[in-house]
Design a protein around this motif. Structure first.
Motif, PDB file in Angstrom:
ATOM      1  N   TRP A  50      -2.260   4.270   5.995  1.00 47.62           N
ATOM      2  CA  TRP A  50      -1.848   5.328   5.077  1.00 47.62           C
ATOM      3  C   TRP A  50      -2.590   6.637   5.363  1.00 47.62           C
ATOM      4  O   TRP A  50      -2.012   7.728   5.275  1.00 47.62           O
ATOM      5  CB  TRP A  50      -2.030   4.908   3.612  1.00 47.62           C
ATOM      6  CG  TRP A  50      -1.545   5.976   2.694  1.00 47.62           C
ATOM      7  CD1 TRP A  50      -2.279   6.783   1.888  1.00 47.62           C
ATOM      8  CD2 TRP A  50      -0.182   6.419   2.563  1.00 47.62           C
ATOM      9  NE1 TRP A  50      -1.478   7.693   1.252  1.00 47.62           N
ATOM     10  CE2 TRP A  50      -0.189   7.494   1.646  1.00 47.62           C
ATOM     11  CE3 TRP A  50       1.035   6.009   3.136  1.00 47.62           C
ATOM     12  CZ2 TRP A  50       0.988   8.165   1.278  1.00 47.62           C
ATOM     13  CZ3 TRP A  50       2.196   6.686   2.771  1.00 47.62           C
ATOM     14  CH2 TRP A  50       2.163   7.755   1.858  1.00 47.62           C
ATOM     15  N   ARG A  51      -3.866   6.526   5.718  1.00 50.58           N
ATOM     16  CA  ARG A  51      -4.637   7.737   6.048  1.00 50.58           C
ATOM     17  C   ARG A  51      -4.026   8.446   7.254  1.00 50.58           C
ATOM     18  O   ARG A  51      -4.041   9.667   7.336  1.00 50.58           O
ATOM     19  CB  ARG A  51      -6.098   7.385   6.327  1.00 50.58           C
ATOM     20  CG  ARG A  51      -6.856   6.853   5.114  1.00 50.58           C
ATOM     21  CD  ARG A  51      -6.811   7.836   3.950  1.00 50.58           C
ATOM     22  NE  ARG A  51      -7.214   7.184   2.706  1.00 50.58           N
ATOM     23  CZ  ARG A  51      -7.030   7.715   1.509  1.00 50.58           C
ATOM     24  NH1 ARG A  51      -6.430   8.896   1.361  1.00 50.58           N
ATOM     25  NH2 ARG A  51      -7.405   7.058   0.431  1.00 50.58           N
TER      26      ARG A  51
ATOM     27  N   ARG B 151     -13.302   9.607   5.679  1.00 51.25           N
ATOM     28  CA  ARG B 151     -12.558   8.344   5.625  1.00 51.25           C
ATOM     29  C   ARG B 151     -13.300   7.258   6.390  1.00 51.25           C
ATOM     30  O   ARG B 151     -13.259   6.086   6.021  1.00 51.25           O
ATOM     31  CB  ARG B 151     -11.151   8.519   6.202  1.00 51.25           C
ATOM     32  CG  ARG B 151     -10.259   9.439   5.390  1.00 51.25           C
ATOM     33  CD  ARG B 151     -10.117   8.988   3.956  1.00 51.25           C
ATOM     34  NE  ARG B 151      -9.560  10.039   3.110  1.00 51.25           N
ATOM     35  CZ  ARG B 151      -9.584  10.012   1.783  1.00 51.25           C
ATOM     36  NH1 ARG B 151     -10.158   8.999   1.134  1.00 51.25           N
ATOM     37  NH2 ARG B 151      -9.057  10.994   1.094  1.00 51.25           N
TER      38      ARG B 151
ATOM     39  N   THR C 147       8.167   0.600  -6.276  1.00 50.62           N
ATOM     40  CA  THR C 147       9.097   1.700  -5.976  1.00 50.62           C
ATOM     41  C   THR C 147      10.402   1.125  -5.442  1.00 50.62           C
ATOM     42  O   THR C 147      10.520  -0.080  -5.206  1.00 50.62           O
ATOM     43  CB  THR C 147       8.502   2.644  -4.907  1.00 50.62           C
ATOM     44  OG1 THR C 147       8.105   1.855  -3.791  1.00 50.62           O
ATOM     45  CG2 THR C 147       7.316   3.416  -5.452  1.00 50.62           C
TER      46      THR C 147
ATOM     47  N   ASP D 256       2.496   1.717  -3.324  1.00 52.81           N
ATOM     48  CA  ASP D 256       1.517   2.229  -4.292  1.00 52.81           C
ATOM     49  C   ASP D 256       1.290   3.725  -4.110  1.00 52.81           C
ATOM     50  O   ASP D 256       0.963   4.436  -5.059  1.00 52.81           O
ATOM     51  CB  ASP D 256       0.172   1.501  -4.134  1.00 52.81           C
ATOM     52  CG  ASP D 256       0.223   0.078  -4.683  1.00 52.81           C
ATOM     53  OD1 ASP D 256       1.191  -0.249  -5.404  1.00 52.81           O
ATOM     54  OD2 ASP D 256      -0.698  -0.707  -4.381  1.00 52.81           O
ATOM     55  N   GLU D 257       1.425   4.190  -2.887  1.00 54.76           N
ATOM     56  CA  GLU D 257       1.252   5.624  -2.617  1.00 54.76           C
ATOM     57  C   GLU D 257       2.536   6.404  -2.886  1.00 54.76           C
ATOM     58  O   GLU D 257       2.593   7.616  -2.661  1.00 54.76           O
ATOM     59  CB  GLU D 257       0.808   5.837  -1.158  1.00 54.76           C
ATOM     60  CG  GLU D 257      -0.542   5.220  -0.829  1.00 54.76           C
ATOM     61  CD  GLU D 257      -1.713   5.999  -1.454  1.00 54.76           C
ATOM     62  OE1 GLU D 257      -1.492   7.126  -1.941  1.00 54.76           O
ATOM     63  OE2 GLU D 257      -2.833   5.463  -1.455  1.00 54.76           O
ATOM     64  N   GLY D 258       3.584   5.698  -3.318  1.00 56.81           N
ATOM     65  CA  GLY D 258       4.789   6.406  -3.739  1.00 56.81           C
ATOM     66  C   GLY D 258       5.953   6.380  -2.769  1.00 56.81           C
ATOM     67  O   GLY D 258       6.969   7.034  -3.003  1.00 56.81           O
ATOM     68  N   CYS D 259       5.837   5.637  -1.692  1.00 59.47           N
ATOM     69  CA  CYS D 259       6.945   5.586  -0.728  1.00 59.47           C
ATOM     70  C   CYS D 259       8.067   4.674  -1.208  1.00 59.47           C
ATOM     71  O   CYS D 259       7.814   3.616  -1.806  1.00 59.47           O
ATOM     72  CB  CYS D 259       6.465   5.033   0.616  1.00 59.47           C
ATOM     73  SG  CYS D 259       5.364   6.104   1.522  1.00 59.47           S
TER      74      CYS D 259
ATOM     75  N   GLU E  74      -4.693   0.499   4.437  1.00 55.62           N
ATOM     76  CA  GLU E  74      -5.311   1.727   3.916  1.00 55.62           C
ATOM     77  C   GLU E  74      -5.504   2.746   5.054  1.00 55.62           C
ATOM     78  O   GLU E  74      -5.202   3.933   4.902  1.00 55.62           O
ATOM     79  CB  GLU E  74      -6.664   1.375   3.277  1.00 55.62           C
ATOM     80  CG  GLU E  74      -7.520   2.554   2.867  1.00 55.62           C
ATOM     81  CD  GLU E  74      -6.979   3.300   1.657  1.00 55.62           C
ATOM     82  OE1 GLU E  74      -6.125   2.738   0.949  1.00 55.62           O
ATOM     83  OE2 GLU E  74      -7.399   4.462   1.444  1.00 55.62           O
TER      84      GLU E  74
ATOM     85  N   GLU F 264      -1.233  10.521   6.112  1.00 53.19           N
ATOM     86  CA  GLU F 264      -1.679  11.701   5.368  1.00 53.19           C
ATOM     87  C   GLU F 264      -2.471  12.701   6.201  1.00 53.19           C
ATOM     88  O   GLU F 264      -2.795  13.782   5.706  1.00 53.19           O
ATOM     89  CB  GLU F 264      -2.535  11.252   4.178  1.00 53.19           C
ATOM     90  CG  GLU F 264      -1.737  10.523   3.108  1.00 53.19           C
ATOM     91  CD  GLU F 264      -2.311  10.796   1.728  1.00 53.19           C
ATOM     92  OE1 GLU F 264      -3.550  10.782   1.615  1.00 53.19           O
ATOM     93  OE2 GLU F 264      -1.519  11.043   0.787  1.00 53.19           O
TER      94      GLU F 264
ATOM     95  N   THR G 110       0.833  -1.212   0.000  1.00 51.74           N
ATOM     96  CA  THR G 110       0.000   0.000   0.000  1.00 51.74           C
ATOM     97  C   THR G 110       0.862   1.254   0.000  1.00 51.74           C
ATOM     98  O   THR G 110       0.622   2.189  -0.784  1.00 51.74           O
ATOM     99  CB  THR G 110      -0.925   0.000   1.241  1.00 51.74           C
ATOM    100  OG1 THR G 110      -1.764  -1.155   1.177  1.00 51.74           O
ATOM    101  CG2 THR G 110      -1.777   1.259   1.305  1.00 51.74           C
ATOM    102  N   PHE G 111       1.879   1.273   0.860  1.00 51.60           N
ATOM    103  CA  PHE G 111       2.717   2.470   0.945  1.00 51.60           C
ATOM    104  C   PHE G 111       3.530   2.657  -0.347  1.00 51.60           C
ATOM    105  O   PHE G 111       3.768   3.791  -0.775  1.00 51.60           O
ATOM    106  CB  PHE G 111       3.654   2.391   2.158  1.00 51.60           C
ATOM    107  CG  PHE G 111       2.972   2.674   3.487  1.00 51.60           C
ATOM    108  CD1 PHE G 111       1.607   2.441   3.679  1.00 51.60           C
ATOM    109  CD2 PHE G 111       3.692   3.179   4.567  1.00 51.60           C
ATOM    110  CE1 PHE G 111       0.984   2.703   4.904  1.00 51.60           C
ATOM    111  CE2 PHE G 111       3.080   3.458   5.783  1.00 51.60           C
ATOM    112  CZ  PHE G 111       1.730   3.213   5.954  1.00 51.60           C
TER     113      PHE G 111
END
Lengths: 244, 244, 244, 244
Positions: A221-222, B222, A47, A23-26, A218, A225, A20-21
């Motif tokens: 990740w929230r 969320r 990544t 996919d979020e660009g980490c 998920e 953010e 997940t992280f």
């Protein structure tokens, strides 16, 4: 682009967080004992990612692992303390070694990994603690996020699991203390109470009684953010059918 | 497209929730006493929205309001119980009317609004409770989300605020009970502990000591979107600089 | 010699508290709806005791009851808020009247009885709230004790009991708020979480699964006697065999 | 006549517990590092008492201490886990040794002492864990009491005290786990949250801001005497003037 360290990665929640992280660009650093699994997973991420085989019960290995992460990926922005040892035995059935191990892999590894990560987050890596007067000085120093994976046992001492109860409570106390200390420095510390069984690899997606590890990831990740004007210290997660 | 009811809307958190949920595509129904503000806000939302002036301390008005919502927007999918009356007085300074009012606008309005919303969520609107055996029967019946806005006082009885302490604890108890009852029916009940002051309209965006209402609303959204395999019952929110 | 009011007395915990406190030398005032039981019990106590038939959901009756107590026994030193209505129904099965009644007999009666008792404890009976500037002035004003009888549901919202969950949480919030406000005035407010079933009249003394009401009452008395340098706000009680 | 072990005794709460329990007729064993103070205190007690100089961070010393206690006083009936090390430093200021020491003297010593005591309480001293099938077999095996001394930090992670927060939470988790496991065996485990400063030796008796250690000890003794039909797992204690 943020650099995230997952301390404690196996084919379950740890893997879901990593995917997940990523996919979020980490950029991802994966720490656990089993090198083979880590390497396969890191190769599979979209990544930049490094597998850092580490015995989290060994302070020296933790220190070396973070040096590797910094060399390979740069300063750490996000840390997930995801390791624990479940010592599911009662008082007389638990020996000292098992109790110690629950401590070492749980709250102590959380402490040691957090200390390494926070040095990066405050821009202090490789510098002495005394220099903290200028927290934004030498590194990126723009804050970060630390998430602890808790369990039902983090808030409710479990019968027949003295070591696990001690360790999960201990990690929660550590997380709360850190949240109060580090929030003003821009470091978000959160503790997630995973209140139920996580779906094991291979189980059906329809198995309502489990938490889906991707859904947990998920929510993690929230937390990364969240705007710093409204940070969460603690939340619980459970399947909708769970009796609790 | 979901229909969301915000019970308790003023120029602060209520407005932010309404704008955020509308931006996410919800139809909105806004319930509060002040008709003028509600109408201006509903006119300004990008999606279909109705202003329903309602005194939430009046059971009949709540019932009528939900009838209006159903007529105008259809069955309710999301409810935010956002109203409360802060009775900031100590034991001897609080009269019975003020104590009753804290109850009526807090836990009782939360109960009555939830009952109306849940009938829609279970597909039972306008049908008798006895028909619940077939919860997915007559309406859409595909579940929903109910969020309670809590406060520091929801988890820590506050000196000099007997009515508010009673009411916020009472709403939390109600939310927990509902979460356990309704989760298996696909209705997600969550309670958010807003642990600090919300930035008042007009205050600077840079005022670190306040929670940004838009950031709170983002976390509410969320919760609406959480996968039902990993639902949160409770989370706290506070500014990063908050001493707590 | 202290004057104690038990609000909510039946053949169970209320009776045990009355007998225990009388054995310790208290004058007793017994408040409940059923006059016959109250009179039989008060006749049977070894100290001065009055039965005051009272519907605790009626504010006027509570006020009148305390006037009677003052006339008969003098100012109140100890209050036990022991009444509650268990509304064991889920959200859609609970009507507004039942929900209101849970509030009225629970937190509201606790509030109203406490207000009356605290006036005595502060030496303010029959005087206006404004006169509180001199709390030790006109009556005995030497402090006192207020104990709330809580339940498992006070700390854990119960599935299928929305009204009871709201009411027990609400009373706990009230108790916490009062404890913080009144402690400095020498009034000890405590909340006891009775976490299990109380042995019903007629059940065997050997029934391990129940709390013995006399044992609960003994702990209540210890709270009355606690030195004010080390007061308890909350404690839990359960049978030794209880799974919890 | 009961035999009580106080693990962690200094001139403050430990001494008060020792004196109170001796006044109630207990034989006392006092464990701490400072032999001189222990011997003076044990000589001054009205009942049989032994001073057992012990470094509670050393597992072997704990084991030896309990052997001494059994030889001198017989099987243990009551244990008070009263030791802790306050590591009042933040994340970066805390080294691994200090963090480990908070664990060793806190939850680990609590675990090791409890294991020794429970063997006596179950009548299993000197016998192998496997023999537990007959818990009432070889010793007195008639149950017992174990009390943990907690602190504000046991329930609220403290800013700038990562090791202490971890340790106090950890001990509380251990106590809860043990309470659930051992209650059915007739062993009462309780955790006392001492929420404030204990009056230091030499301070005035009138200093309202402190907890009187004798008053705390009195409540500890009441826990020992509680009827097993209504046992307390946790209670808090604070001065009546404490803002909390």
């Amino acid at each position: 682009m943020q650099t995230a360290v997952i301390a404690g990665v196996g084919p379950g929640l740890g893997e879901s967080i990593a995917r997940t992280f990523a996919d979020e660009g980490c950029r991802l650093a994966l720490l656990a004992r089993s090198g083979g699994f880590l390497r396969d997973l890191s190769d599979d991420l979209p990544t930049e990612a490094v597998a850092v085989p580490t015995d989290l019960s060994e302070p020296d290995e933790i220190e070396a692992a973070f040096e590797t992460v910094r060399d390979e990926l740069g300063p750490v922005d996000v840390l997930v303390n995801n390791a624990s040892v479940a010592s599911w035995t009662g008082l007389l059935e638990t020996d000292r070694e098992a109790f110690d191990r629950a401590y070492e892999v749980g709250p102590r590894a959380g402490f040691l990994c957090s200390r390494e990560a926070v040095r990066d987050m405050l821009g202090e890596a490789r510098s002495a603690p005394e220099s903290r007067a200028n927290p934004g000085g030498t590194g990126d120093g723009d804050g970060g996020t630390i998430i602890f994976t808790g369990a039902t046992t983090s808030v409710r001492g479990r019968k027949g699991a003295v070591g696990f109860s001690m360790a999960k409570f201990g990690s929660r106390g550590l997380a709360e203390s850190m949240a109060r200390e580090l929030g003003p420095d821009g470091i978000h510390v959160a503790h997630v109470v995973v209140d139920g069984g996580i779906r094991p690899p291979g189980a059906s997606d329809d198995a309502d009684e489990y938490l889906d590890p991707d859904a947990i990831a998920e929510t993690y990740w929230r937390l990364v953010e969240q705007d710093r004007s409204a940070w969460t210290l603690e939340l619980d997660l459970r399947p909708h059918v769970e009796g609790f």
